[in-house]
Design a protein around this motif. Structure first.
Motif, PDB file in Angstrom:
ATOM      1  N   GLY A 103       0.975  -1.340   0.191  1.00  0.00           N
ATOM      2  CA  GLY A 103       0.085  -0.239   0.249  1.00  0.00           C
ATOM      3  C   GLY A 103       0.759   0.909  -0.376  1.00  0.00           C
ATOM      4  N   LYS A 104       2.267   1.142   0.508  1.00  0.00           N
ATOM      5  CA  LYS A 104       2.729   1.967   0.325  1.00  0.00           C
ATOM      6  C   LYS A 104       3.375   2.281  -1.084  1.00  0.00           C
ATOM      7  CE  LYS A 104       3.432   1.838   5.104  1.00  0.00           C
ATOM      8  NZ  LYS A 104       4.589   1.359   6.353  1.00  0.00           N
ATOM      9  N   LEU A 105       3.466   1.288  -1.220  1.00  0.00           N
ATOM     10  CA  LEU A 105       4.042   1.929  -3.187  1.00  0.00           C
ATOM     11  C   LEU A 105       3.334   2.672  -4.294  1.00  0.00           C
ATOM     12  CD1 LEU A 105       4.857  -2.245  -3.725  1.00  0.00           C
ATOM     13  CD2 LEU A 105       6.699  -0.572  -3.268  1.00  0.00           C
ATOM     14  N   PRO A 106       4.397   3.149  -4.989  1.00  0.00           N
ATOM     15  CA  PRO A 106       3.727   3.966  -5.785  1.00  0.00           C
ATOM     16  C   PRO A 106       2.817   3.527  -6.905  1.00  0.00           C
ATOM     17  CG  PRO A 106       6.300   4.322  -5.951  1.00  0.00           C
ATOM     18  CD  PRO A 106       6.143   3.206  -4.936  1.00  0.00           C
ATOM     19  N   LEU A 107       1.387   4.277  -7.523  1.00  0.00           N
ATOM     20  CA  LEU A 107       0.791   3.200  -8.211  1.00  0.00           C
ATOM     21  C   LEU A 107       1.151   2.252  -9.256  1.00  0.00           C
ATOM     22  CD1 LEU A 107      -2.240   6.326  -8.249  1.00  0.00           C
ATOM     23  CD2 LEU A 107      -2.444   3.831  -6.823  1.00  0.00           C
ATOM     24  N   ARG A 108       2.553   2.907  -9.646  1.00  0.00           N
ATOM     25  CA  ARG A 108       2.747   2.540 -10.653  1.00  0.00           C
ATOM     26  C   ARG A 108       3.739   0.950 -10.258  1.00  0.00           C
ATOM     27  NH1 ARG A 108       6.260   6.977 -12.107  1.00  0.00           N
ATOM     28  NH2 ARG A 108       7.392   6.092 -10.544  1.00  0.00           N
ATOM     29  N   ALA A 109       3.858   0.482  -9.278  1.00  0.00           N
ATOM     30  CA  ALA A 109       5.049   0.046  -8.807  1.00  0.00           C
ATOM     31  C   ALA A 109       3.405  -1.222  -8.229  1.00  0.00           C
ATOM     32  CB  ALA A 109       5.493   0.339  -7.547  1.00  0.00           C
ATOM     33  N   ALA A 128      -7.629   8.008  -3.838  1.00  0.00           N
ATOM     34  CA  ALA A 128      -6.927   8.886  -3.023  1.00  0.00           C
ATOM     35  C   ALA A 128      -5.812   9.434  -3.940  1.00  0.00           C
ATOM     36  CB  ALA A 128      -6.439   7.982  -1.871  1.00  0.00           C
ATOM     37  N   ALA A 129      -5.096   9.466  -5.263  1.00  0.00           N
ATOM     38  CA  ALA A 129      -4.400   9.886  -5.504  1.00  0.00           C
ATOM     39  C   ALA A 129      -4.735  10.942  -5.646  1.00  0.00           C
ATOM     40  CB  ALA A 129      -4.398   9.150  -6.630  1.00  0.00           C
ATOM     41  N   THR A 130      -3.591  11.953  -6.051  1.00  0.00           N
ATOM     42  CA  THR A 130      -3.505  13.537  -6.853  1.00  0.00           C
ATOM     43  C   THR A 130      -4.146  13.257  -8.345  1.00  0.00           C
ATOM     44  OG1 THR A 130      -1.350  13.350  -6.820  1.00  0.00           O
ATOM     45  CG2 THR A 130      -1.990  13.899  -4.454  1.00  0.00           C
ATOM     46  N   PRO A 131      -4.374  14.178  -8.825  1.00  0.00           N
ATOM     47  CA  PRO A 131      -4.468  14.233 -10.363  1.00  0.00           C
ATOM     48  C   PRO A 131      -3.152  13.946 -11.037  1.00  0.00           C
ATOM     49  CG  PRO A 131      -5.800  16.517  -9.536  1.00  0.00           C
ATOM     50  CD  PRO A 131      -5.443  15.429  -8.360  1.00  0.00           C
ATOM     51  N   GLU A 132      -1.892  14.443 -10.371  1.00  0.00           N
ATOM     52  CA  GLU A 132      -0.461  14.291 -11.257  1.00  0.00           C
ATOM     53  C   GLU A 132      -0.049  12.836 -10.558  1.00  0.00           C
ATOM     54  OE1 GLU A 132       3.980  15.602 -10.528  1.00  0.00           O
ATOM     55  OE2 GLU A 132       2.588  16.813  -9.379  1.00  0.00           O
ATOM     56  N   GLN A 133      -0.397  11.953  -9.343  1.00  0.00           N
ATOM     57  CA  GLN A 133      -0.180  10.808  -9.203  1.00  0.00           C
ATOM     58  C   GLN A 133      -1.121  10.031 -10.750  1.00  0.00           C
ATOM     59  OE1 GLN A 133      -1.044  10.854  -5.205  1.00  0.00           O
ATOM     60  NE2 GLN A 133       1.150  10.708  -4.362  1.00  0.00           N
ATOM     61  N   LYS A 134      -2.502  10.456 -10.770  1.00  0.00           N
ATOM     62  CA  LYS A 134      -3.362   9.980 -11.398  1.00  0.00           C
ATOM     63  C   LYS A 134      -2.600   9.978 -13.227  1.00  0.00           C
ATOM     64  CE  LYS A 134      -7.249   9.375  -8.962  1.00  0.00           C
ATOM     65  NZ  LYS A 134      -8.330   9.657  -9.065  1.00  0.00           N
ATOM     66  N   SER A 135      -2.249  10.505 -13.320  1.00  0.00           N
ATOM     67  CA  SER A 135      -1.244  10.982 -14.501  1.00  0.00           C
ATOM     68  C   SER A 135      -0.343  10.428 -15.035  1.00  0.00           C
ATOM     69  CB  SER A 135      -1.147  12.639 -14.859  1.00  0.00           C
ATOM     70  OG  SER A 135      -0.487  12.863 -16.371  1.00  0.00           O
ATOM     71  N   ILE A 136       0.678  10.117 -13.705  1.00  0.00           N
ATOM     72  CA  ILE A 136       1.450   9.263 -14.235  1.00  0.00           C
ATOM     73  C   ILE A 136       0.934   7.304 -14.404  1.00  0.00           C
ATOM     74  CG2 ILE A 136       3.882   8.542 -13.214  1.00  0.00           C
ATOM     75  CD1 ILE A 136       3.955  11.423 -11.742  1.00  0.00           C
ATOM     76  N   TYR A 137       0.055   7.176 -13.499  1.00  0.00           N
ATOM     77  CA  TYR A 137      -0.442   6.659 -13.819  1.00  0.00           C
ATOM     78  C   TYR A 137      -0.798   5.482 -14.579  1.00  0.00           C
ATOM     79  CZ  TYR A 137      -3.607   2.410 -12.460  1.00  0.00           C
ATOM     80  OH  TYR A 137      -4.437   0.717 -12.484  1.00  0.00           O
ATOM     81  N   LYS A 148      -0.203   6.694 -17.940  1.00  0.00           N
ATOM     82  CA  LYS A 148       0.947   6.503 -18.729  1.00  0.00           C
ATOM     83  C   LYS A 148       1.364   5.564 -18.828  1.00  0.00           C
ATOM     84  CE  LYS A 148       1.327  11.423 -18.967  1.00  0.00           C
ATOM     85  NZ  LYS A 148       2.768  12.550 -18.851  1.00  0.00           N
ATOM     86  N   ALA A 149       1.648   5.281 -17.149  1.00  0.00           N
ATOM     87  CA  ALA A 149       2.573   3.465 -16.863  1.00  0.00           C
ATOM     88  C   ALA A 149       1.685   2.568 -16.997  1.00  0.00           C
ATOM     89  CB  ALA A 149       3.163   3.401 -15.547  1.00  0.00           C
ATOM     90  N   LYS A 150       0.213   2.884 -17.198  1.00  0.00           N
ATOM     91  CA  LYS A 150      -0.939   1.185 -18.028  1.00  0.00           C
ATOM     92  C   LYS A 150      -0.386   1.209 -19.381  1.00  0.00           C
ATOM     93  CE  LYS A 150      -5.285   0.450 -16.023  1.00  0.00           C
ATOM     94  NZ  LYS A 150      -6.212   0.763 -15.715  1.00  0.00           N
ATOM     95  N   LEU A 203       1.383   2.040 -21.228  1.00  0.00           N
ATOM     96  CA  LEU A 203       3.091   1.561 -21.859  1.00  0.00           C
ATOM     97  C   LEU A 203       2.785  -0.142 -21.198  1.00  0.00           C
ATOM     98  CD1 LEU A 203       5.564   3.822 -20.215  1.00  0.00           C
ATOM     99  CD2 LEU A 203       4.844   3.106 -22.225  1.00  0.00           C
ATOM    100  N   LEU A 204       1.743  -0.708 -20.205  1.00  0.00           N
ATOM    101  CA  LEU A 204       1.922  -1.566 -20.190  1.00  0.00           C
ATOM    102  C   LEU A 204       0.974  -2.701 -21.834  1.00  0.00           C
ATOM    103  CD1 LEU A 204       2.203  -2.421 -15.893  1.00  0.00           C
ATOM    104  CD2 LEU A 204       3.695  -3.603 -17.250  1.00  0.00           C
ATOM    105  N   ARG A 205       0.450  -2.473 -21.960  1.00  0.00           N
ATOM    106  CA  ARG A 205      -0.841  -2.815 -22.002  1.00  0.00           C
ATOM    107  C   ARG A 205       0.017  -2.777 -23.635  1.00  0.00           C
ATOM    108  NH1 ARG A 205      -5.735   0.915 -21.241  1.00  0.00           N
ATOM    109  NH2 ARG A 205      -6.055  -0.078 -19.420  1.00  0.00           N
ATOM    110  N   GLU A 206       1.274  -1.610 -24.183  1.00  0.00           N
ATOM    111  CA  GLU A 206       2.391  -2.168 -25.071  1.00  0.00           C
ATOM    112  C   GLU A 206       3.036  -3.701 -25.518  1.00  0.00           C
ATOM    113  OE1 GLU A 206       4.419   1.814 -26.134  1.00  0.00           O
ATOM    114  OE2 GLU A 206       2.421   3.101 -26.223  1.00  0.00           O
TER     115      GLU A 206
END
Length: 70
Positions: A12-18, A52-61, A63-65, A67-70
């Protein structure tokens, strides 16, 4: 060895991407994928963190999501 509760608390303490990568790799793992309760707990914690993520965190997330689909 850490207990399941300790592992979930750390997760639960990891970044969303992780978190996303951990869930994806756990589902692909022959041993971990058999433990549906564990996977469900990871997904629940991830959903709570995402809500609970901020808009910035969701944006980064997002983008990572992509990349995983590619």
């Amino acid at each position: 060895m850490a207990s399941i509760e300790q592992r979930l608390a750390v997760f639960g303490k990891l970044p969303l991407r992780a978190q996303l990568v951990t869930i994806t790799s756990s589902k692909a793992n022959a041993v971990l994928s058999k433990n549906q309760d564990y996977i469900a707990c990871l997904e629940q914690i991830h959903a709570e963190c995402l809500a609970a993520a901020t808009p910035e965190q969701k944006s980064i997330y997002d983008k990572a999501k992509e990349l995983l689909r590619e």
